[in-house]
Design a protein around this motif. Sequence first.
Motif, mmCIF file in Angstrom:
data_model
loop_
_atom_site.group_PDB
_atom_site.id
_atom_site.type_symbol
_atom_site.label_atom_id
_atom_site.label_comp_id
_atom_site.label_asym_id
_atom_site.label_seq_id
_atom_site.Cartn_x
_atom_site.Cartn_y
_atom_site.Cartn_z
ATOM 1 N N GLU A 110 3.359 9.325 2.940
ATOM 2 C CA GLU A 110 2.615 10.553 2.950
ATOM 3 C C GLU A 110 1.368 10.233 4.001
ATOM 4 O O GLU A 110 1.145 9.106 4.021
ATOM 5 C CB GLU A 110 2.037 10.971 1.630
ATOM 6 N N ALA A 111 1.025 11.136 4.783
ATOM 7 C CA ALA A 111 1.594 12.551 4.720
ATOM 8 C C ALA A 111 2.195 12.771 6.359
ATOM 9 O O ALA A 111 3.021 13.607 6.303
ATOM 10 C CB ALA A 111 0.412 13.652 4.673
ATOM 11 N N SER A 112 1.473 12.092 7.343
ATOM 12 C CA SER A 112 2.238 12.852 8.658
ATOM 13 C C SER A 112 3.577 12.038 8.789
ATOM 14 O O SER A 112 4.158 12.838 9.745
ATOM 15 C CB SER A 112 1.143 12.146 9.744
ATOM 16 N N ALA B 287 6.718 7.691 0.276
ATOM 17 C CA ALA B 287 5.840 6.665 -0.884
ATOM 18 C C ALA B 287 4.517 7.277 -0.864
ATOM 19 O O ALA B 287 4.124 8.087 -0.002
ATOM 20 C CB ALA B 287 5.694 5.400 -0.028
ATOM 21 N N LYS B 288 3.846 7.229 -1.959
ATOM 22 C CA LYS B 288 2.530 7.663 -2.636
ATOM 23 C C LYS B 288 1.413 6.673 -2.175
ATOM 24 O O LYS B 288 1.304 5.567 -2.505
ATOM 25 C CB LYS B 288 2.675 8.293 -3.856
ATOM 26 N N SER C 269 -4.817 0.798 0.687
ATOM 27 C CA SER C 269 -4.363 1.859 -0.438
ATOM 28 C C SER C 269 -3.232 1.021 -1.059
ATOM 29 O O SER C 269 -2.540 0.306 -0.422
ATOM 30 C CB SER C 269 -3.770 3.177 0.259
ATOM 31 N N THR C 270 -3.134 1.386 -2.296
ATOM 32 C CA THR C 270 -1.953 1.200 -2.963
ATOM 33 C C THR C 270 -0.765 1.948 -2.807
ATOM 34 O O THR C 270 -0.864 3.060 -3.045
ATOM 35 C CB THR C 270 -2.189 0.792 -4.520
ATOM 36 N N VAL C 271 0.185 1.412 -2.206
ATOM 37 C CA VAL C 271 1.407 2.579 -1.830
ATOM 38 C C VAL C 271 2.464 2.249 -2.799
ATOM 39 O O VAL C 271 2.826 1.010 -3.133
ATOM 40 C CB VAL C 271 1.850 2.233 -0.385
ATOM 41 N N SER C 272 3.092 3.226 -3.248
ATOM 42 C CA SER C 272 4.225 3.055 -4.358
ATOM 43 C C SER C 272 5.157 4.097 -4.201
ATOM 44 O O SER C 272 5.274 5.353 -3.696
ATOM 45 C CB SER C 272 3.435 3.036 -5.774
ATOM 46 N N ILE C 273 6.297 3.530 -4.666
ATOM 47 C CA ILE C 273 7.783 4.314 -4.706
ATOM 48 C C ILE C 273 8.165 4.149 -6.287
ATOM 49 O O ILE C 273 8.334 2.948 -6.784
ATOM 50 C CB ILE C 273 8.776 4.122 -3.706
#
Lengths: 197, 197
Positions: free
Chosen positions: B58-60, B79-80, B105-109
């Motif tokens: 996210e987001a672009s 991914a968030k 950032s912590t990126v997660s799926i």
Amino acid sequence: MKLLEKRIVLDGQVLGDQVLKVDSFLTHQVDYELMKAIGQRFAQVYKDQDITKVVTIEASGIAPALYAAEALGVPMVFAKKSKNITMNEELLTTEVFSFTKQVTSTVSISRKFISSEDNVLIIDDFLANGQAALGLEELIKQAGAQVAGIGIVIEKSFQTGRQLLIDKGLTVTSLARIEKFESGKVVFAPADDAVWD
Amino acid sequence: MKLLEKRIVLDGQVLGDQVLKVDSFLTHQVDYELMKAIGQRFAQVYKDQDITKVVTIEASGIAPALYAAEALGVPMVFAKKSKNITMNEELLTTEVFSFTKQVTSTVSISRKFISSEDNVLIIDDFLANGQAALGLEELIKQAGAQVAGIGIVIEKSFQTGRQLLIDKGLTVTSLARIEKFESGKVVFAPADDAVWD
């Protein structure tokens, strides 16, 4: 929208008595076919309203908003929840509290993307307490533009958002309206677009 | 992709000697027609690779990834960057530093959306230092899945990202490659999809 209600029944997960998880097709994994049908439905409802722009908020609103914009033939703008170093221009900003994430975010749109000539369709994935939609409406009002309506994918009708928006004189078009959760099942209220099914 | 390069020349703003602002069609206001053409181009390049999923962050990245997913006929997963209360399952997570936002950032799926059977096309809006793409590749590797390639809308070729990805044996497909900024103008390197123009 029957197609959406069926998908919620099939793949939505009810968590407790407040939360519906739809991460397999809307908020995390995205089903483009369903999103496209949703965008087209919003366009169908608003096709005679001279919409000039679709506005949403990152991130889960982007997919339905994009397809609505495509079906209406207008640009889509997504409001940002954080500022980055390339946002160096005049900004429309407001504060939005997210009950799901339990944080207050500053939401912003660059002033140049909304003009007083614009007639905006706001799109969002969920309507619960209405804070995101009210925030977007506030930004559009700051720009002197019109809000033609608010298109919502899933409304939790047992929360206060819908009434707050209607009390402000806003038109709400929710494609699925959840009256309540009962024994882990979703009970729907009549959707605002039922006439188009 | 000539169409994209032309649009960058027309509407991109060069800020200093590092930053290209494309908020009028990609990162804030979104031009669905261009995004659709971009998604279709990625699909054209990867059409014989048996892609099972498109993954972005996210987001672009969402708009180009969504149209790539549509053109390939597969789901898209984004991914968030933050955890919300409905993410209650096993997560794939990693840390990503954003030079633009100056935050880690912590990126997660969610684990359930990537299986070891998946052959993933990663899509992102920008490639600069490669941190986001490397983070996504790490998540997909954690799931035991394959990365077929990394599709980038705009690559800043004077930064280290491309080389980092290539050194890991990854295939990079950048539709616009910026060699440098010269007197406020963009100088392009040959795009990876030039053969399809």
